[in-house]
Write an enzyme that holds these catalytic residues in place. Sequence first.
Site, PDB file in Angstrom:
ATOM      1  N   GLY A  80       0.832  -1.192   0.000  1.00 25.42           N
ATOM      2  CA  GLY A  80       0.000   0.000   0.000  1.00 25.42           C
ATOM      3  C   GLY A  80       0.872   1.249   0.000  1.00 25.42           C
ATOM      4  O   GLY A  80       0.565   2.243  -0.664  1.00 25.42           O
ATOM      5  N   THR A  81       1.968   1.184   0.732  1.00 24.96           N
ATOM      6  CA  THR A  81       2.903   2.305   0.787  1.00 24.96           C
ATOM      7  C   THR A  81       3.418   2.636  -0.610  1.00 24.96           C
ATOM      8  O   THR A  81       3.466   3.812  -1.015  1.00 24.96           O
ATOM      9  CB  THR A  81       4.098   1.943   1.704  1.00 24.96           C
ATOM     10  OG1 THR A  81       3.590   1.704   3.025  1.00 24.96           O
ATOM     11  CG2 THR A  81       5.132   3.049   1.733  1.00 24.96           C
ATOM     12  N   CYS A 334       2.721   2.110  13.822  1.00 24.03           N
ATOM     13  CA  CYS A 334       4.056   2.612  13.530  1.00 24.03           C
ATOM     14  C   CYS A 334       4.453   3.702  14.515  1.00 24.03           C
ATOM     15  O   CYS A 334       5.620   4.019  14.667  1.00 24.03           O
ATOM     16  CB  CYS A 334       4.122   3.138  12.103  1.00 24.03           C
ATOM     17  SG  CYS A 334       2.740   4.184  11.662  1.00 24.03           S
TER      18      CYS A 334
HETATM   19  C1  LIG Z   1      -1.375  -0.070   6.358  1.00 23.61           C
HETATM   20  C2  LIG Z   1      -1.632   1.214   5.673  1.00 23.61           C
HETATM   21  C3  LIG Z   1      -0.811   1.662   4.632  1.00 23.61           C
HETATM   22  C4  LIG Z   1       0.430   0.933   4.219  1.00 23.61           C
HETATM   23  O1  LIG Z   1       0.172  -0.278   3.557  1.00 23.61           O
HETATM   24  P1  LIG Z   1       1.343  -1.360   3.511  1.00 23.61           P
HETATM   25  O2  LIG Z   1       0.866  -2.380   2.532  1.00 23.61           O
HETATM   26  O3  LIG Z   1       1.476  -1.888   4.898  1.00 23.61           O
HETATM   27  O4  LIG Z   1       2.566  -0.651   3.066  1.00 23.61           O
HETATM   28  C5  LIG Z   1      -1.130   2.851   4.018  1.00 23.61           C
HETATM   29  N1  LIG Z   1      -2.206   3.552   4.372  1.00 23.61           N
HETATM   30  C6  LIG Z   1      -3.038   3.147   5.354  1.00 23.61           C
HETATM   31  C7  LIG Z   1      -4.230   3.959   5.686  1.00 23.61           C
HETATM   32  C8  LIG Z   1      -2.773   1.972   6.048  1.00 23.61           C
HETATM   33  O5  LIG Z   1      -3.590   1.588   7.025  1.00 23.61           O
END
Ligand SMILES: *Cc1c(COP(=O)(O)O)cnc(C)c1O
Length: 389
Positions: A80-81, A334
């Site tokens: 997601g990042t 985090c």
């Molecule tokens: C967990 C999260 C991310 C990051 O996603 P990852 O796949 O862990 O990198 C980004 N935005 C929100 C709102 C999240 O909860």
Amino acid sequence: MKTKSDVHKREDIYLDHSATTPVDPEVLGAMMRYFANNFGNPGSIHQFGRLAREAVDRAREQTAALIGAAPDEIVFTGSGTEADNLAILGAAAAAKPGKDHLITSASEHHAVLNTCKYLESKGFSVSYLAVDATGTVDPDDVRRAMTDRTLLISIMHGNNEIGTVAPLGEIAGAARQRGIPLHTDAVQSVGKIPVAVDELGVDLLSLSGHKFHGPKGIGALYARRGVPLAPVMFGGRQENGLRSGTENVPGIVGLGKACALARRDLPWQMDRLLEMRNLLEKLIREKIDAVRCNGHPFRRLPHVLSVSFRGVSGDAVVRELDRRGIAASAGAACASGTPQISHVLAALRIPEDYASGTVRFSLGRGNTEEQLAVSVDILAEIIQRLRDK
Ligand SMILES: *Cc1c(COP(=O)(O)O)cnc(C)c1O
């Protein structure tokens, strides 16, 4: 913190689904073949490659279907990042000369905030909009912040700390009038509430597999046809040239399956999560005094309950819960371990004696009413003890 063993006890209770979720057994089952027999590279023209390519194509259809997109609008990413980074850096890289301004909010995930900060260091300017006491961005503030130089608006859909859902439809209307692309980080909302790109009116949308029972290390960016977007990763031009690197076939298959399951089960699961969340809130209010629930009273993700307990440290509560086998989170995962109030809670302007005692409970399909009752009894004991100190 020491881990007792690498296997959880049956009586352990996981209330931290906003941090991550267990992989669904059906998802794991679908992935296994693509680690072993069907190990091909989707870029190869022989049968091994073709099998992998077919699996990736199917997953692309499943992912697109969950959010009402077309398959060719889905770019698989490593998280997601990474999807957030591609949306923001990619929009900045594709922007016409003279476009050097972005609009976002103060309560975004760090994947958005720190990417915007990086762009600031490269000469872009960013408006970080304040949110109100419910964590909501005012669409009028977005309208006022738009200029002829604005290249992107990025406002998250559902907040990961407090669950507040943004009024994206209104923001999208304003953005469209000015021809400014709108990105949303929908990592917390996809798979939890209905997410349809046309209804939301967004041009770019990030999602992540491990937040809704898919595997970690796989995400996707929805990019509406024609939205200006340049790659930030260069190589073999996979994913339409937008994300070079050999495709993570097992991860992509797992994400696709998680999307298919979410699409099938979302309506009843959303209701069940909401019922359980309401029960959790009711039990907490019954058994513990001086509590505040954070976020919007009803425009909120069904699985998130952020509660502030007066006069205790949220970190201490989470540590004590952990000693009793209950997993929750203080602020964002985090931000744990740092004593200061998270940027999201700070943005809400909660009274200081409450804000530092904030705990986030986030529910999932494995939770039961009985687990919630047990958890609140233990929680009440812990809060009492910490307050008596
Ligand atoms: C967990 C999260 C991310 C990051 O996603 P990852 O796949 O862990 O990198 C980004 N935005 C929100 C709102 C999240 O909860």
